[in-house]
Enzyme design. Structure first.
Site, PDB file in Angstrom:
ATOM      1  N   SER A  89      34.801  38.657  35.818  1.00  0.00           N
ATOM      2  CA  SER A  89      34.732  37.610  34.808  1.00  0.00           C
ATOM      3  C   SER A  89      36.029  36.811  34.781  1.00  0.00           C
ATOM      4  O   SER A  89      37.085  37.282  35.196  1.00  0.00           O
ATOM      5  CB  SER A  89      34.485  38.211  33.427  1.00  0.00           C
ATOM      6  OG  SER A  89      35.696  38.597  32.807  1.00  0.00           O
ATOM      7  N   ASP A  90      35.930  35.581  34.281  1.00  0.00           N
ATOM      8  CA  ASP A  90      37.147  34.814  34.021  1.00  0.00           C
ATOM      9  C   ASP A  90      37.780  35.349  32.738  1.00  0.00           C
ATOM     10  O   ASP A  90      37.135  36.023  31.926  1.00  0.00           O
ATOM     11  CB  ASP A  90      36.831  33.325  33.906  1.00  0.00           C
ATOM     12  CG  ASP A  90      38.006  32.463  34.363  1.00  0.00           C
ATOM     13  OD1 ASP A  90      39.147  32.939  34.327  1.00  0.00           O
ATOM     14  OD2 ASP A  90      37.771  31.300  34.759  1.00  0.00           O
ATOM     15  N   ALA A  91      39.063  35.022  32.570  1.00  0.00           N
ATOM     16  CA  ALA A  91      39.834  35.616  31.473  1.00  0.00           C
ATOM     17  C   ALA A  91      39.286  35.189  30.117  1.00  0.00           C
ATOM     18  O   ALA A  91      39.185  33.993  29.814  1.00  0.00           O
ATOM     19  CB  ALA A  91      41.302  35.213  31.597  1.00  0.00           C
ATOM     20  N   ALA A 123      36.357  35.227  29.027  1.00  0.00           N
ATOM     21  CA  ALA A 123      34.989  34.708  29.014  1.00  0.00           C
ATOM     22  C   ALA A 123      33.977  35.674  28.406  1.00  0.00           C
ATOM     23  O   ALA A 123      33.036  35.218  27.747  1.00  0.00           O
ATOM     24  CB  ALA A 123      34.573  34.308  30.430  1.00  0.00           C
TER      25      ALA A 123
END
Length: 971
Positions: free
Chosen positions: A242-244, A246
């Site tokens: 995952s993106d930070a 998110a």
């Protein structure tokens, strides 16, 4: 008797296949241990001798965030080389530095979050610098090369494990975590998925990272495309990180789920395997997963699937086979080879946009080098710390001699007078180390604090003269004479303390806001805090907020008196006293020069970066004034743009113009060698340069087909076309031959260096469907090759293009289709500079009408639309259509086969009430949508629609905030 040593567990046995070893280790982990592995910072399991593991090491154009490293050109600059082999070598060098740095700092990770393969659809996107191209073929070619370099060439073990960013259709920073990209099926398959697919299929990708945005109303972190497409492209286990932050966005900002347990479960089931959230603290994610398990939202098998994918990557990285890992001692750091490669990459990234013969520069040329970027070597958010540094000015000094180069930066030199008549003053700083920002490395550089070891600004009768630069829209920086920028640390004091503007929230930018309609006074507002600057007895600081005046409410009219805890802090009103205008310095330097080089561009941390899109293609007014001053003083003016994105300017008024992305540590040397003719320029534009803002679509319009976007569809006249780039050397193209054989189009032609210097040429092959049945690209890149030719050398080139490259996504059949007919074959030096052409006739599959009686119509599978937006049919899968902004949407479905005729139409509708109008074969119907309790509560509405037998186009008009998912018919 001596006890026998315990047997080696199977997961430690290098003779076994990785899959069996992963299964063995997985079986030995407790449920809580497996749950803990789902966070970015997976803890160690000491009882099994399993080390801690971190997903995510930024390495976009060199190792980022972890201190000094070799800095290569920005990704968009690597894209401008059009040279996959060079980029593969860059990837290899970066991966070797990752290994070398990890050997001395265990914080450096081997799971590399690079490259970015988002297509550069819109040039105002703040993160334009991170992508390679607006074209999916060129993007995938460069990305595949970089990942191969990062991976290494060992058949079993990987040097690093690359993760592609950012899945999917992500080109806006404005509201990036709450906006939805409306992506129709043709755009999805022909454009957005293609760059990811080709790179994954090449076999050197360990995973992907979903983007912050939503696609068709559904967050990318719960995208069904991860399962339906991504994981079908390879047999390898892919790790989705995952993106930070998110995962939390799914509830906190997007409000897509009611609870974090639901959101985490949905993301895990969709295919997210590693959750980047809450920094290094994995306990919130673990608690959410345990809660989801307890509520039956997840099974332990779901957890096992995700952990298995992570372990698969760790085994490939050699973590469990230290004696057999061929990369364990393959690290190399700041070697002569890496320094040379950084220079070559920077040289190959330079694009010559225009030249009336002033370039290359003669050895005895007297130069004026002017501009805000002339003596800068700028870094971006994803750069490492420079070990070596070369600015354009330094490169030109070295190449031409300092005695032949005159420099004027072009800053406005000002003093700031307070209402008391004193001036802002930078006090002497004590002797102290002056490290570059981030030089010690940081897992999260957003947490780096500003310096507080230097004294804050004061006031005195004389003051300090500051270098003022307006970067556009009134966003300015102020630099002290010693080169340090004014900055604000956490304590609120203003200091001359920063080596460069930077940080997640930039603390070095200000805005002068006029007080009164005709007055000369200004507030100096610090943009990082949103607060005006005040002068206090203990130093200059930003004014504190009062409880009555929240930060969001502060304006030039309300910020004048702010204080806390009973201490009044008055926002100071300054008068700007100009000691020298930058244009005057530029005119003086330019007047006596043979050639003027104006070095302009952007600071990668200001007005166009992650979290902030640009607002215009134009150069900032400050730099336009400098350019005009130089040109007025000397017609032999050359514009050198050093920037992360395209600009719009008037090239016809310049003797020459070049562009390069921020070129890393060797940028200045490389640029000087190109200007001097030591290297002939051969970079090519990886995206269209538009002439005006009016040529651009809305930033959130992701329909590249309907919006006629990128070189593939744009029908206007660009400032410079995709693939453009001039040379000092003429090249000849001749002898075009085409042949269709073995499932491919074979294209042959000769390329000749007609000059007297060895040089590179980038030969480009495009196609165009001559008589398409649906809108097709006016140009589409099929292949390219960067070739080095000696003077007079001729080489015969061949491209073999699979016939599937000519296919399009046929929404009527939900699959690719090669349309039979004529296709132009175009060979040349850019998408518009076509030197050779031929037309070939290809066999294919004829169009078939839509079998609407048998299958009905998925509403999203329209041929054309107006005013429609795609949204999520359910939270798990599927698309529906709704009018954008609740207005009116028009949909066209061509060639619907109604068989012997129909009498009734059935519509699956949800959401708000409205009206649906349908027409086909002369029959018309109006259907009232009653509205449903929620956007996913579909109801079926029937109405008479007597359509005669045969094939007819169907037109549907939606009025009101309803969602249409499906249209069915019956006789």
């Amino acid at each position: 008797m001596t006890a026998s040593p315990p047997p080696t567990p199977p997961f430690r046995d290098p003779r076994l296949p990785f899959a069996k070893r992963v299964d063995d280790l997985l079986s030995r982990l407790t449920r809580d241990e497996k749950v803990s592995f789902l966070h970015q910072f997976a803890p160690a399991v000491e009882r099994l001798g399993v080390a801690a593991f971190r997903t995510g090491q930024e390495a976009l154009h060199g190792v980022a965030w972890m201190g000094p490293a070799t800095v290569f050109p920005q990704a968009v600059g690597l894209g401008a080389t059009w040279n996959p082999e060079l980029v593969r070598r860059v990837g290899e060098a970066v991966s070797r530095e990752v290994r070398a740095m990890r050997a001395r700092d265990e914080r450096v990770g081997l799971n590399v979050w690079s490259p970015t393969v988002n297509l550069l659809r819109h040039p105002l996107w703040g993160r334009n610098e991170e992508g390679y191209s607006e074209d999916p073929l060129l993007t995938s070619a460069i990305a595949t090369a970089y990942t191969r370099g990062l991976r290494g060439d060992h058949p079993v073990y990987w040097r690093t494990a690359p993760v592609l960013k950012h899945w999917l259709a992500h080109n806006n920073e404005t509201g990036r975590d709450v906006t939805s990209s409306s992506v129709r099926p043709r755009v999805l398959h022909e454009y957005d998925l293609r760059a990811f697919r080709a790179t994954v299929e090449a076999g050197a990708v360990a995973g992907v990272m979903p983007a912050y945005n939503l696609v068709n109303g559904r967050p990318n972190h719960v995208s069904p495309h991860l399962r339906e497409h991504l994981r079908t492209w390879t047999d390898q286990e892919l790790l989705v990180c995952s993106d930070a932050g998110a995962p939390s966005n799914l509830v906190d900002s997007e409000h897509y789920f009611d609870t974090h347990e639901e959101a985490t479960a949905a993301a895990l089931v969709a295919g997210v395997d590693s959750f980047t959230d809450h920094g290094t603290d994995g306990s919130p994610i673990a608690a959410r997963v345990r809660g989801a398990l307890e509520r039956g939202l997840l099974s332990e098998a779901d957890v096992d699937t995700a952990v298995r994918r992570q372990l698969s990557v760790r085994f490939r990285l050699g973590e469990f086979d230290p004696d057999d890992d061929p990369h364990a001692h393959s690290g190399a750091f700041d070697t002569p080879e890496h320094r040379e490669l950084a220079r070559v990459a920077a040289e190959q990234a330079v694009v010559l946009l225009r030249n009336d013969g002033v370039l290359p520069l003669a050895p005895d040329t007297r130069l004026a080098v002017v501009g805000l970027l002339a003596d800068e070597c700028k870094l971006d958010w994803y750069s490492g710390t420079l070990i070596h540094r070369s600015t354009p000015l330094e490169g030109l000094y070295e190449r031409f001699g300092a005695e032949r180069v005159r420099f004027a930066e072009g800053v406005d030199r000002v003093r700031l007078r307070t209402s008391a008549g004193t001036f802002l003053h930078v006090p002497p700083a004590p002797e102290a180390p002056d490290p570059a920002r981030g030089a010690q490395g940081a897992l999260d550089p957003a947490l780096l604090a500003g310096r507080t070891d230097l004294p804050p600004l004061t006031t005195d009768a004389v003051g300090t003269e500051f270098a003022l630069v307006d970067w556009g829209d009134g966003v300015l920086t102020l630099r002290a004479p010693d080169g340090r920028y004014l900055s604000v640390a956490e304590d609120g004091y203003v200091r001359a303390s920063a080596d460069q503007p930077g940080g997640w929230v930039v603390q070095e930018t200000f805005r002068l806001e006029r007080r009164g309609e005709h007055g000369t006074g200004h507030l100096l507002r610090h943009l990082g805090t949103g607060r005006p600057v005040s002068v206090a007895a203990d130093g200059v600081k930003v004014a504190a907020r009062t409880p009555e005046t929240p930060e969001s409410a502060e304006t030039p009219d309300t910020a004048g008196t702010a204080g806390t805890a009973g201490t009044a802090e008055t926002a100071e009103v300054f008068e700007v006293v100009v000691a020298e205008h930058g244009t005057d310095a530029v005119r003086r330097a330019a007047a006596d020069a043979d050639v003027v080089l104006v070095v302009a561009g952007n600071d990668p941390h200001i007005r166009g970066r992650e979290t902030e899109d640009r607002t215009t293609l134009r150069l900032p007014a400050h730099q336009e004034r400098l350019l005009e001053a130089a040109r007025a003083a000397n017609p032999r003016t050359v514009l050198v743009l050093v920037s992360a994105y395209p600009y719009a300017f008037a090239p016809g008024r310049l003797a020459a113009a070049l562009w390069t992305a921020h070129g890393g540590q060797a940028a200045g040397t490389a640029l000087a060698r190109v200007l001097a003719g030591d290297v002939a320029p051969a970079g090519r534009l990886p995206q269209t340069w538009y002439a005006d803002d009016a040529d651009l679509p809305d930033l959130l319009d992701y329909d590249v087909i309907g919006g006629r976007q990128t070189y593939r569809y744009f029908e206007g006249t660009p400032l410079f076309p995709f693939g453009h780039g001039l040379s000092y050397v003429p090249f000849g193209y001749a002898d075009l031959v085409t042949a269709v054989a073995d499932g491919a189009l074979h294209v042959f032609f000769t390329l000749t260096n007609a000059g007297d210097t060895t040089a590179d040429e980038v030969a480009q092959l495009y196609t165009r469907a001559v008589e398409p049945s649906v809108p097709r690209p006016r140009r589409e890149l099929l292949a390219h090759r960067r070739v080095t030719l000696a003077p007079g050398e001729t080489r015969r080139l061949e491209f073999a293009v699979p016939l599937r490259a000519f296919a399009f996504w046929d929404v009527a059949r939900g699959d690719w289709r090669l349309e039979p007919g004529r296709y132009d074959v175009l060979v040349g030096a850019s998408s518009e500079d076509v030197r050779l052409r031929a037309t070939v006739t290809l066999d294919g599959e004829p169009a078939a009408p839509r079998p609407v009686l048998r299958r009905g119509l998925s509403a999203a599978d329209f041929d054309e639309h107006g005013g429609a937006a795609l949204v999520d049919r359910t939270k798990a899968a599927g698309d529906a259509v709704t009018p954008a902004s609740g207005g009116t949407a028009e949909l066209l479905y061509r060639a619907c086969d109604f068989g012997t005729g129909v009498r009734t139409v059935r519509l699956e509708l949800a959401g708000g009430a409205g009206t649906v109008e349908l027409s086909a074969g002369g029959a018309r119907a109006t259907v009232e949508s009653p509205g449903t309790p929620g956007p996913y509560d579909y109801t079926t509405v029937e109405a008479p629609l007597p359509v005669a037998g045969g094939t007819h186009d169907l037109r549907v008009t939606l009025r009101g905030p309803m969602r249409l998912a499906h249209v069915g018919f019956s006789g």
